[in-house]
Design a protein around this motif. Structure first.
Motif, short mmCIF file in Angstrom:
data_model
loop_
_atom_site.label_atom_id
_atom_site.label_comp_id
_atom_site.label_asym_id
_atom_site.label_seq_id
_atom_site.Cartn_x
_atom_site.Cartn_y
_atom_site.Cartn_z
N ASP A 119 0.79 -1.23 0.01
CA ASP A 119 -0.08 -0.01 0.03
C ASP A 119 0.87 1.21 -0.07
OD1 ASP A 119 0.89 0.46 2.78
OD2 ASP A 119 -0.57 -0.94 3.28
N PRO A 120 0.30 2.33 0.09
CA PRO A 120 1.34 3.44 -0.13
C PRO A 120 2.22 3.57 1.06
CG PRO A 120 -1.16 4.32 -0.44
CD PRO A 120 -1.02 2.83 0.06
N GLN A 121 2.17 3.24 2.30
CA GLN A 121 2.87 3.29 3.43
C GLN A 121 3.85 2.22 2.99
OE1 GLN A 121 2.99 4.86 6.42
NE2 GLN A 121 5.01 4.41 6.31
N PRO A 141 -13.35 -0.69 -1.64
CA PRO A 141 -12.22 -0.04 -0.87
C PRO A 141 -11.35 0.92 -1.80
CG PRO A 141 -11.47 -2.34 -1.33
CD PRO A 141 -12.92 -2.42 -1.94
N ALA A 142 -10.95 1.81 -1.22
CA ALA A 142 -10.08 2.82 -1.95
C ALA A 142 -8.92 3.52 -1.16
CB ALA A 142 -10.75 3.92 -2.51
N TRP A 143 -7.91 3.77 -1.38
CA TRP A 143 -6.94 4.35 -0.62
C TRP A 143 -6.88 5.72 -0.82
CZ3 TRP A 143 -2.71 0.50 -2.97
CH2 TRP A 143 -2.99 -0.69 -2.36
N TYR A 144 -6.86 6.50 0.24
CA TYR A 144 -7.01 7.87 0.39
C TYR A 144 -5.61 8.57 0.83
CZ TYR A 144 -8.16 12.59 1.85
OH TYR A 144 -8.22 14.04 2.18
N VAL A 145 -4.98 9.40 0.19
CA VAL A 145 -3.73 10.20 0.78
C VAL A 145 -4.10 11.53 0.70
CG1 VAL A 145 -1.30 10.55 0.15
CG2 VAL A 145 -2.15 8.45 -0.39
N PRO A 146 -4.14 12.16 1.97
CA PRO A 146 -4.67 13.62 2.15
C PRO A 146 -3.61 14.46 1.18
CG PRO A 146 -3.77 12.84 4.16
CD PRO A 146 -3.82 11.49 3.33
N LEU A 170 2.29 8.30 -7.17
CA LEU A 170 2.26 8.61 -5.89
C LEU A 170 3.25 9.64 -5.27
CD1 LEU A 170 0.36 9.14 -3.53
CD2 LEU A 170 1.20 6.98 -2.45
N PRO A 171 4.47 9.34 -5.60
CA PRO A 171 5.64 10.10 -4.98
C PRO A 171 5.47 11.68 -5.57
CG PRO A 171 6.31 8.00 -5.41
CD PRO A 171 5.09 8.19 -5.92
N VAL A 172 5.24 11.80 -6.98
CA VAL A 172 5.03 13.17 -7.43
C VAL A 172 3.63 13.67 -6.83
CG1 VAL A 172 4.85 14.39 -9.89
CG2 VAL A 172 6.33 12.43 -9.50
N VAL A 173 2.70 12.83 -7.02
CA VAL A 173 1.55 13.52 -6.59
C VAL A 173 1.59 14.07 -5.18
CG1 VAL A 173 -1.04 13.06 -5.96
CG2 VAL A 173 0.07 12.14 -8.31
N HIS A 174 2.26 13.44 -4.29
CA HIS A 174 2.47 13.84 -2.87
C HIS A 174 3.67 14.77 -2.75
CE1 HIS A 174 2.05 12.84 1.35
NE2 HIS A 174 3.14 12.90 1.51
N GLU A 175 4.57 14.90 -3.55
CA GLU A 175 5.20 16.06 -3.59
C GLU A 175 4.49 17.42 -3.95
OE1 GLU A 175 8.39 17.68 -6.90
OE2 GLU A 175 8.60 15.59 -6.56
N LEU A 176 3.38 17.39 -4.83
CA LEU A 176 2.73 18.59 -5.27
C LEU A 176 1.39 18.84 -4.17
CD1 LEU A 176 2.63 17.54 -9.13
CD2 LEU A 176 3.91 19.36 -7.75
N ALA A 177 1.51 17.84 -3.13
CA ALA A 177 0.50 18.07 -2.17
C ALA A 177 -1.00 17.92 -2.57
CB ALA A 177 0.83 19.62 -1.46
N LEU A 178 -1.19 16.99 -3.50
CA LEU A 178 -2.46 16.83 -4.25
C LEU A 178 -3.15 15.77 -3.58
CD1 LEU A 178 -1.46 17.28 -7.99
CD2 LEU A 178 -2.92 18.87 -6.64
N PRO A 179 -4.38 15.63 -3.15
CA PRO A 179 -5.05 14.52 -2.47
C PRO A 179 -4.91 13.50 -3.50
CG PRO A 179 -6.42 16.76 -2.09
CD PRO A 179 -5.32 17.02 -2.89
N PHE A 180 -4.78 12.34 -3.14
CA PHE A 180 -4.93 11.14 -4.00
C PHE A 180 -5.95 10.05 -3.56
CE2 PHE A 180 -2.61 6.96 -5.03
CZ PHE A 180 -2.66 7.08 -6.52
N LEU A 181 -6.41 9.65 -4.50
CA LEU A 181 -7.69 8.45 -4.35
C LEU A 181 -7.27 7.20 -5.38
CD1 LEU A 181 -9.87 7.63 -2.63
CD2 LEU A 181 -11.37 8.69 -4.40
N ASP A 182 -7.13 6.29 -4.97
CA ASP A 182 -6.59 5.02 -5.60
C ASP A 182 -7.89 3.99 -5.45
OD1 ASP A 182 -5.28 2.89 -6.95
OD2 ASP A 182 -3.59 2.85 -5.91
N ILE A 183 -8.64 3.92 -6.61
CA ILE A 183 -9.93 3.19 -6.36
C ILE A 183 -9.69 1.83 -6.63
CG2 ILE A 183 -10.96 5.29 -6.81
CD1 ILE A 183 -12.06 3.78 -9.47
N SER A 184 -10.68 0.98 -6.16
CA SER A 184 -11.06 -0.54 -6.87
C SER A 184 -12.35 -0.25 -7.58
CB SER A 184 -10.83 -1.45 -5.71
OG SER A 184 -11.89 -1.24 -4.69
#
Length: 377
Positions: A119-121, A141-146, A170-184
């Motif tokens: 997972d993201p962690q 289920p979906a993973w949410y990174v704020p 995800l690393p680039v999205v997180h670097e830009l501080a955008l919320p991220f939702l990874d869905i099923s």
């Protein structure tokens, strides 16, 4: 001595037998081809073995997968390592550098793959929460990174894939501080099955993407950037064609997308060295089994009603979805005034552009996701 009538009867019977065999073989091939498109598949966990370790180097049994250039992962018994490019080769062996994670023991069987583990962690050390999206078939289920702001990146994986396949971005999205939702979506592990237990190549699954965006809006999302890989690209396309929420999408990134189901079927026929007519037969069986017309699932001949700026990434050697699909979509975009930034990668198999050139991939995504990215100059 056999009469002429007997000989004719023998020839007719033999001819009918050959015809029956050909019809049966054709029917089997068409059904097998449709299975490649719509059957739900769960994959195994081992495709190589650790032969030696030294310092930060690991030597693996040489397979088609373990010998590929680029950045990949080795997973085993709940552990994983990120492996760098090939350092050396020998008959039956390949040595790679361990970039991140523990060193496996000699003799360990492992899965060498092109998607991050866990997972993201686990994959990147990025905190997340798991939410449940209320779809029409039940919770998925979906993973949410704020992050900050009201524009969310929503990621959609491909055919018989898993959410972890979308974690490369995800690393680039997180670097830009955008919320991220990874869905099923339907038929995924942990998500509800479709009523017929089959994939519908995006024709039904797009509604689960729509449900995810509705859920995101209750959590503060106002606008969206969609990221789809493989069949996830067709889900995104069908969403843009059919959903009343499509106008909330600012930008789209597609990586090796299923752009035209008919062209994908033709590629599959070539891959398995089958006669060309088998592609049309397989499509017909898909329609019979699912009720969907694969010919309508073409973003080239039936472009979506809403066409946000698109970053289109595709590897030239892709044997699953041919590069011609991407080229034709880019050409169609030019005719429609649809802003498509087409970025072919000379190396890499299906969805492996990030693996073969992470630096370029991350730069393209970072530029496209920046405040001015994807917008007309």
């Amino acid at each position: 001595m056999a009469s002429g009538r007997d000989r004719r009867r023998t020839v007719i019977v033999a001819g009918l037998a050959v015809l029956a065999v050909l019809v049966a073989a054709t029917g089997f091939g068409a059904w097998y081809g449709s299975d490649q498109a719509v059957k739900v598949v769960r994959y195994g966990t081992s495709n190589t073995r650790v032969l030696a370790v030294r310092d930060d180097l690991v030597t693996l049994e040489l397979t088609h997968e373990s010998g590929k250039p680029g950045t990949y992962w080795l997973e085993w018994s709940g552990s994983y390592s990120m492996l760098g490019d090939v350092v050396s080769r020998a008959p039956g062996r390949v040595t790679r550098e361990v970039l991140r994670g523990p060193i496996p023991s000699v003799g360990t069987p492992g899965y060498f793959g092109n998607v991050p583990p866990g997972d993201p962690q686990v994959a990147w050390g990025i905190g997340f929460s798991e939410i449940m999206v209320p779809t029409e078939l039940g919770p998925a289920p979906a993973w949410y990174v704020p992050g900050t702001g009201g524009t969310w990146v929503v990621a959609v994986h491909g055919q018989n894939g898993r959410r972890k396949a979308e974690l490369k971005i995800l690393p680039v999205v997180h670097e830009l501080a955008l919320p991220f939702l990874d869905i099923s979506y339907r038929n995924d592990e942990g998500a509800p099955p479709s009523p017929d237990g089959l994939l519908h190549l995006g024709a039904s699954e797009w509604r689960d993407l729509e449900a995810a965006l509705r859920q995101a809006r209750t959590m503060g999302a106002r606008r969206f950037i969609l990221y789809g890989t493989s069949m996830g690209g067709q889900l995104v396309g069908q969403f843009l064609s059919r959903s009343p929420l499509a106008n909330l999408v600012d930008r789209v990134i597609l990586d090796a997308p299923m752009i035209d189901v008919r062209m994908t079927a033709e590629q599959s026929v070539r891959k398995y060295h089958l006669p060309a007519f088998m592609a049309a037969l397989s499509d017909q069986v898909v329609q019979w089994r699912t009720g969907i017309d694969p010919d309508t699932l073409s973003l080239i001949r039936h472009p979506p009603a809403v066409r946000p700026p698109l970053l289109l990434i595709h590897t030239v050697p892709d044997a699953e979805h041919p590069i011609q699909e991407a080229r034709d979509l880019a050409a169609a975009g030019g005719r429609l005034g649809w802003r498509i930034q087409f970025e072919p990668f000379a190396q890499g198999e299906h969805t492996e552009a990030w693996n073969v050139d992470r630096t370029r991939y991350d730069r393209l995504v970072r530029d496209f996701l920046s405040p001015a990215g994807g917008r007309p100059g």
